[in-house]
Design an enzyme around this catalytic site. Structure first.
Site, mmCIF file in Angstrom:
data_model
loop_
_atom_site.group_PDB
_atom_site.id
_atom_site.type_symbol
_atom_site.label_atom_id
_atom_site.label_comp_id
_atom_site.label_asym_id
_atom_site.label_seq_id
_atom_site.Cartn_x
_atom_site.Cartn_y
_atom_site.Cartn_z
ATOM 1 N N GLN A 137 3.145 9.541 1.426
ATOM 2 C CA GLN A 137 3.138 8.350 0.581
ATOM 3 C C GLN A 137 3.026 7.155 1.515
ATOM 4 O O GLN A 137 3.988 6.785 2.177
ATOM 5 C CB GLN A 137 4.393 8.270 -0.274
ATOM 6 C CG GLN A 137 4.542 6.976 -1.045
ATOM 7 C CD GLN A 137 3.334 6.647 -1.902
ATOM 8 O OE1 GLN A 137 2.778 7.526 -2.573
ATOM 9 N NE2 GLN A 137 2.883 5.412 -1.878
ATOM 10 N N GLN A 139 1.731 3.809 0.937
ATOM 11 C CA GLN A 139 1.915 2.423 0.502
ATOM 12 C C GLN A 139 3.381 2.007 0.693
ATOM 13 O O GLN A 139 4.281 2.789 0.373
ATOM 14 C CB GLN A 139 1.535 2.290 -0.973
ATOM 15 C CG GLN A 139 1.343 0.883 -1.451
ATOM 16 C CD GLN A 139 0.975 0.822 -2.936
ATOM 17 O OE1 GLN A 139 1.310 1.703 -3.719
ATOM 18 N NE2 GLN A 139 0.269 -0.219 -3.330
ATOM 19 N N GLY A 271 3.060 7.773 -9.892
ATOM 20 C CA GLY A 271 1.751 8.201 -9.417
ATOM 21 C C GLY A 271 1.328 7.338 -8.249
ATOM 22 O O GLY A 271 1.877 6.258 -8.017
ATOM 23 N N GLU A 273 -2.464 6.160 -6.462
ATOM 24 C CA GLU A 273 -3.889 6.136 -6.770
ATOM 25 C C GLU A 273 -4.778 6.537 -5.617
ATOM 26 O O GLU A 273 -5.875 5.980 -5.459
ATOM 27 C CB GLU A 273 -4.264 4.737 -7.243
ATOM 28 C CG GLU A 273 -4.072 3.626 -6.218
ATOM 29 C CD GLU A 273 -2.706 2.974 -6.204
ATOM 30 O OE1 GLU A 273 -2.583 1.872 -5.631
ATOM 31 O OE2 GLU A 273 -1.759 3.556 -6.762
ATOM 32 N N HIS A 297 -3.352 4.587 -15.770
ATOM 33 C CA HIS A 297 -3.060 3.572 -14.754
ATOM 34 C C HIS A 297 -3.645 3.958 -13.401
ATOM 35 O O HIS A 297 -4.342 3.155 -12.759
ATOM 36 C CB HIS A 297 -1.538 3.396 -14.639
ATOM 37 C CG HIS A 297 -1.122 2.323 -13.691
ATOM 38 N ND1 HIS A 297 -0.904 1.021 -14.088
ATOM 39 C CD2 HIS A 297 -0.884 2.346 -12.352
ATOM 40 C CE1 HIS A 297 -0.564 0.285 -13.041
ATOM 41 N NE2 HIS A 297 -0.539 1.069 -11.966
ATOM 42 N N GLU A 298 -3.383 5.187 -12.972
ATOM 43 C CA GLU A 298 -3.874 5.604 -11.652
ATOM 44 C C GLU A 298 -5.402 5.671 -11.634
ATOM 45 O O GLU A 298 -6.029 5.346 -10.627
ATOM 46 C CB GLU A 298 -3.259 6.945 -11.249
ATOM 47 C CG GLU A 298 -1.736 6.993 -11.276
ATOM 48 C CD GLU A 298 -1.060 5.843 -10.535
ATOM 49 O OE1 GLU A 298 -1.649 5.301 -9.582
ATOM 50 O OE2 GLU A 298 0.060 5.476 -10.917
ATOM 51 N N HIS A 301 -6.891 2.231 -11.164
ATOM 52 C CA HIS A 301 -6.843 1.782 -9.769
ATOM 53 C C HIS A 301 -8.144 2.093 -9.020
ATOM 54 O O HIS A 301 -8.396 1.505 -7.964
ATOM 55 C CB HIS A 301 -5.689 2.454 -9.038
ATOM 56 C CG HIS A 301 -4.413 1.679 -9.042
ATOM 57 N ND1 HIS A 301 -4.320 0.383 -8.572
ATOM 58 C CD2 HIS A 301 -3.156 2.016 -9.447
ATOM 59 C CE1 HIS A 301 -3.072 -0.039 -8.684
ATOM 60 N NE2 HIS A 301 -2.335 0.926 -9.217
ATOM 61 N N GLU A 320 -1.838 -4.283 -9.023
ATOM 62 C CA GLU A 320 -1.032 -3.680 -10.076
ATOM 63 C C GLU A 320 -1.168 -4.364 -11.432
ATOM 64 O O GLU A 320 -1.203 -3.701 -12.464
ATOM 65 C CB GLU A 320 0.438 -3.646 -9.651
ATOM 66 C CG GLU A 320 0.692 -2.819 -8.398
ATOM 67 C CD GLU A 320 0.323 -1.345 -8.544
ATOM 68 O OE1 GLU A 320 -0.026 -0.906 -9.656
ATOM 69 O OE2 GLU A 320 0.371 -0.634 -7.525
ATOM 70 N N TYR A 381 3.292 -5.937 -12.129
ATOM 71 C CA TYR A 381 2.575 -5.102 -13.087
ATOM 72 C C TYR A 381 2.406 -5.821 -14.434
ATOM 73 O O TYR A 381 1.285 -6.018 -14.905
ATOM 74 C CB TYR A 381 3.331 -3.793 -13.325
ATOM 75 C CG TYR A 381 3.325 -2.805 -12.184
ATOM 76 C CD1 TYR A 381 2.655 -1.581 -12.299
ATOM 77 C CD2 TYR A 381 3.996 -3.063 -11.002
ATOM 78 C CE1 TYR A 381 2.669 -0.654 -11.265
ATOM 79 C CE2 TYR A 381 4.013 -2.144 -9.957
ATOM 80 C CZ TYR A 381 3.347 -0.943 -10.093
ATOM 81 O OH TYR A 381 3.360 -0.033 -9.066
ATOM 82 N N ARG A 552 11.989 10.648 -8.226
ATOM 83 C CA ARG A 552 11.219 9.478 -8.637
ATOM 84 C C ARG A 552 12.126 8.249 -8.624
ATOM 85 O O ARG A 552 13.099 8.153 -9.380
ATOM 86 C CB ARG A 552 10.624 9.701 -10.023
ATOM 87 C CG ARG A 552 9.673 8.615 -10.499
ATOM 88 C CD ARG A 552 9.076 9.006 -11.841
ATOM 89 N NE ARG A 552 8.212 7.973 -12.376
ATOM 90 C CZ ARG A 552 7.612 8.036 -13.565
ATOM 91 N NH1 ARG A 552 7.775 9.142 -14.312
ATOM 92 N NH2 ARG A 552 6.849 7.058 -14.003
#
Length: 602
Positions: A137, A139, A271, A273, A297-298, A301, A320, A381, A552
């Protein structure tokens, strides 16, 4: 393709050591081995460099990388220095390499065992329970813990990779796999990937484990552990339809394939992207596709965020907020206007809740901030999405869609800033001074709070649910139609009923609505949060089981927070649970909970 570097003052990324105007990376070629025993990644990174005339050195980002040697394309050793790490943590240290005319750098290195971007799972942490698992991951600035490059969203790079892993594990990455894996004859296989379009480096991603693939459409499919695959495939089976809807809205999908991988539940986000391979949490699987706004959403992106990317993280709303608006349009096209309006109403409630908590004038509630993140996802967002909804309501959907499509087309594979977005709107969308005043664009983007012209969601979207909330608060009447409601309606009810409940009231609510037995984790979370806030002891074993399985951050952090806020009742429970679960959480989730609970004593 070499993407431009933005040079305006607001495009300067303070979270990188790189000096891209002097020398920049344009391509990364990785040749790495995955070692599950030592939980290390190591090998070489070959960087293609574009330097200004007379440039003597290039500065890369590193956070814990162990550098063995640096050479040029001819194998000639190049001097390098690792600077002092940033005392505040996170940013790492500058890796400065003398160029001496080199256009190619070959860096032999190993990532640290505790690389923040990587999570190594034991077999016991997977659904199958037999093989280990790895996922990354990156980001926002975590990829510098396993890749030596210029780790800034404004410095886009193409890349390729050769990854070796033990059999029978499969490897996927956020690039297109080239052919079948190559058997090396030593119990290992090699996998090759290419991303021939320049991407921000946080989008280089990897996952490896016992995973299988199932196709959805001609360019879509899903990977998952065998025990999860069928459920995952059924849940995301609308994806091809979503891609078609997205293309009809804002133009060609430019990445070739759109595949997904449903990861083990330790994944810290809903998620991510990553191009051609969206990473998903299994916690969105509800059996009825009610949480598929996450997939929309993903997918969105692929235009907003991946195609056009914020140059600095203080403008993350450009990724976002635009994506959240786009997501809602996909949901409307695939699932209907009512569902889209209900999900928009939930977003609006998030904005109002955040502003009530932090204050209308809190600086972090502006969309564009100086080098930092907005105060919670409700700003980047949801406020970002409502800016676009408001613009659409003023200029009309047809004009707005034409403008947004040209924004993606004209800035494809490039970084962007809030100022650039504003200027493009003024030049290519806004007609006349009166319309400019009505839109209040600078107030929306650069000032805190929620402007007065916000296009509020349709109050009728939740009229039935809001009436049920009022009735429950007044008389305790439990809605008989709850089971027939949409997930958005059930979430609206659970999030708005009175927060102070007795044990008897909670037991009655759970028994009537089946809250503790729901298969929808969004609804389960709201129930557990309510129960813990009221010190409802029967919910504690379920919370303990939930926090032991799910990593999560959206769920984990608030549940620990509500436990901690319960003082003498909740804090011992939080400490006991966290002592058992912390080692299974990704660094992103751990950092959030550490700030609440503190790191357990070893």
């Amino acid at each position: 393709m070499v993407s431009p570097i933005l040079t305006s003052p607001e495009a300067v990324d303070t979270l990188t050591y790189a000096q891209p105007q002097v020398a920049r990376v344009t391509h990364v070629a990785l040749d790495l081995a995955l070692d599950f025993d030592s939980k290390r990644v190591g090998g070489t990174a070959e960087l293609t460099v574009l330097a200004a005339p007379g440039a003597q050195e290039i500065v890369l980002d590193s956070n814990g990388l162990e550098i063995g040697q640096v050479t040029d394309g001819a194998g000639r050793a190049l001097p390098y220095t690792m600077g002092e790490p940033d005392p505040r943590g996170g940013k790492g240290a500058p890796l400065t390499i003398t160029l001496d005319g080199a256009e190619t750098l070959r860096i032999a290195y190993r990532a640290p065992a505790d690389a923040s971007a990587l999570q190594w799972l034991s077999p016991e942490q997977t659904k199958g329970g037999v093989h280990p698992f790895l996922f990354s991951q990156g980001q926002a600035i975590l990829n510098r813990t396993w890749i030596p490059t210029q780790d800034s969203p404004g410095i886009r790079q193409t890349w390729e990779a050769r990854i070796t892993a033990p059999e029978p594990l499969d490897v996927v990455m956020s690039g297109v796999r080239q052919g079948e894996p190559e058997s090396l004859g030593n119990g290992r296989r090699a996998f090759t990937f290419v991303m021939d379009k320049p991407v921000p480096p946080y989008l280089i991603a990897i996952a490896a484990g016992d995973i299988d693939f199932k196709a959805i459409g001609p360019r879509t499919g899903v990977w998952a552990e065998p025990a999860t695959l069928d459920r995952a495939w059924r849940e995301v089976n609308d994806t091809e339809e979503m891609v078609v809807a997205a293309e009809e809205l804002y133009g060609e999908y430019r990445w070739g394939r759109y595949d997904m991988i449903v990861l083990p539940p330790a994944f810290p986000y809903g998620g991510m992207e990553n191009p051609v391979m969206t990473f998903l949490t299994p916690t969105f699987i509800a059996g009825d596709r009610s949480n598929n706004g996450l997939v929309a959403h993903e997918l969105a992106h692929s235009w907003s965020g991946n195609l056009v990317t914020n140059a600095v993280w203080g403008d993350s709303w450009l990724n976002e907020g635009v994506t959240t608006y786009f997501e809602n349009r996909i949901v409307e096209a695939v699932y209907g206007k009512q569902r889209a309006e209900q999900e928009a109403a939930l977003m609006f409630a998030n904005i109002k809740e955040t502003l009530a908590e932090v204050g209308e004038d809190a600086p972090g509630t502006a969309l564009s901030t100086d080098g930092g993140y907005q105060l919670g996802s409700a700003i980047a967002y949801d406020k970002g999405a409502f800016l676009l909804r408001t613009v659409e309501s003023v200029v009309g959907r047809e004009r707005f869609d034409d403008w947004l499509r040209q924004w993606f087309d004209n800035h494809a594979f490039q970084p962007a800033t809030s100022e650039l977005f504003y200027e493009d709107m003024m030049a290519n969308l806004v007609q006349g001074e009166a319309e400019a005043q009505a839109l209040m664009l600078r107030e929306w983007i650069f000032e805190p709070g929620l402007p007065a012209n916000v296009a509020k969601p349709d109050p009728a979207a939740f009229a039935t649910v809001d009436a049920a909330v009022t009735a429950y608060g007044a008389t305790g009447a439990i809605p008989g139609a709850y089971a027939q409601w949409s997930s958005a309606e059930r979430q609206r009810f659970l999030d708005n009923i009175p927060k102070q409940r007795s044990a008897d009231q909670l037991a009655t609510l759970d028994r009537a609505l089946g809250l503790s037995g729901t298969g929808n984790n969004e609804e389960l979370f709201l129930w557990l949060e309510l129960a813990l806030a009221n010190r409802y002891q029967p919910a504690v074993p379920q919370v303990e089981a939930f926090l032991a399985e799910v990593g999560r951050a959206k769920f984990v952090r608030p549940l620990f927070k509500v436990l901690w806020d319960q003082g003498d009742w909740g804090q011992p429970i939080a400490q006991r649970i966290y002592a058992d679960t912390r080692g299974g959480y990704h660094a992103v989730t751990r950092a959030g909970v550490d700030a609440i609970v503190g790191e357990p004593a070893q």
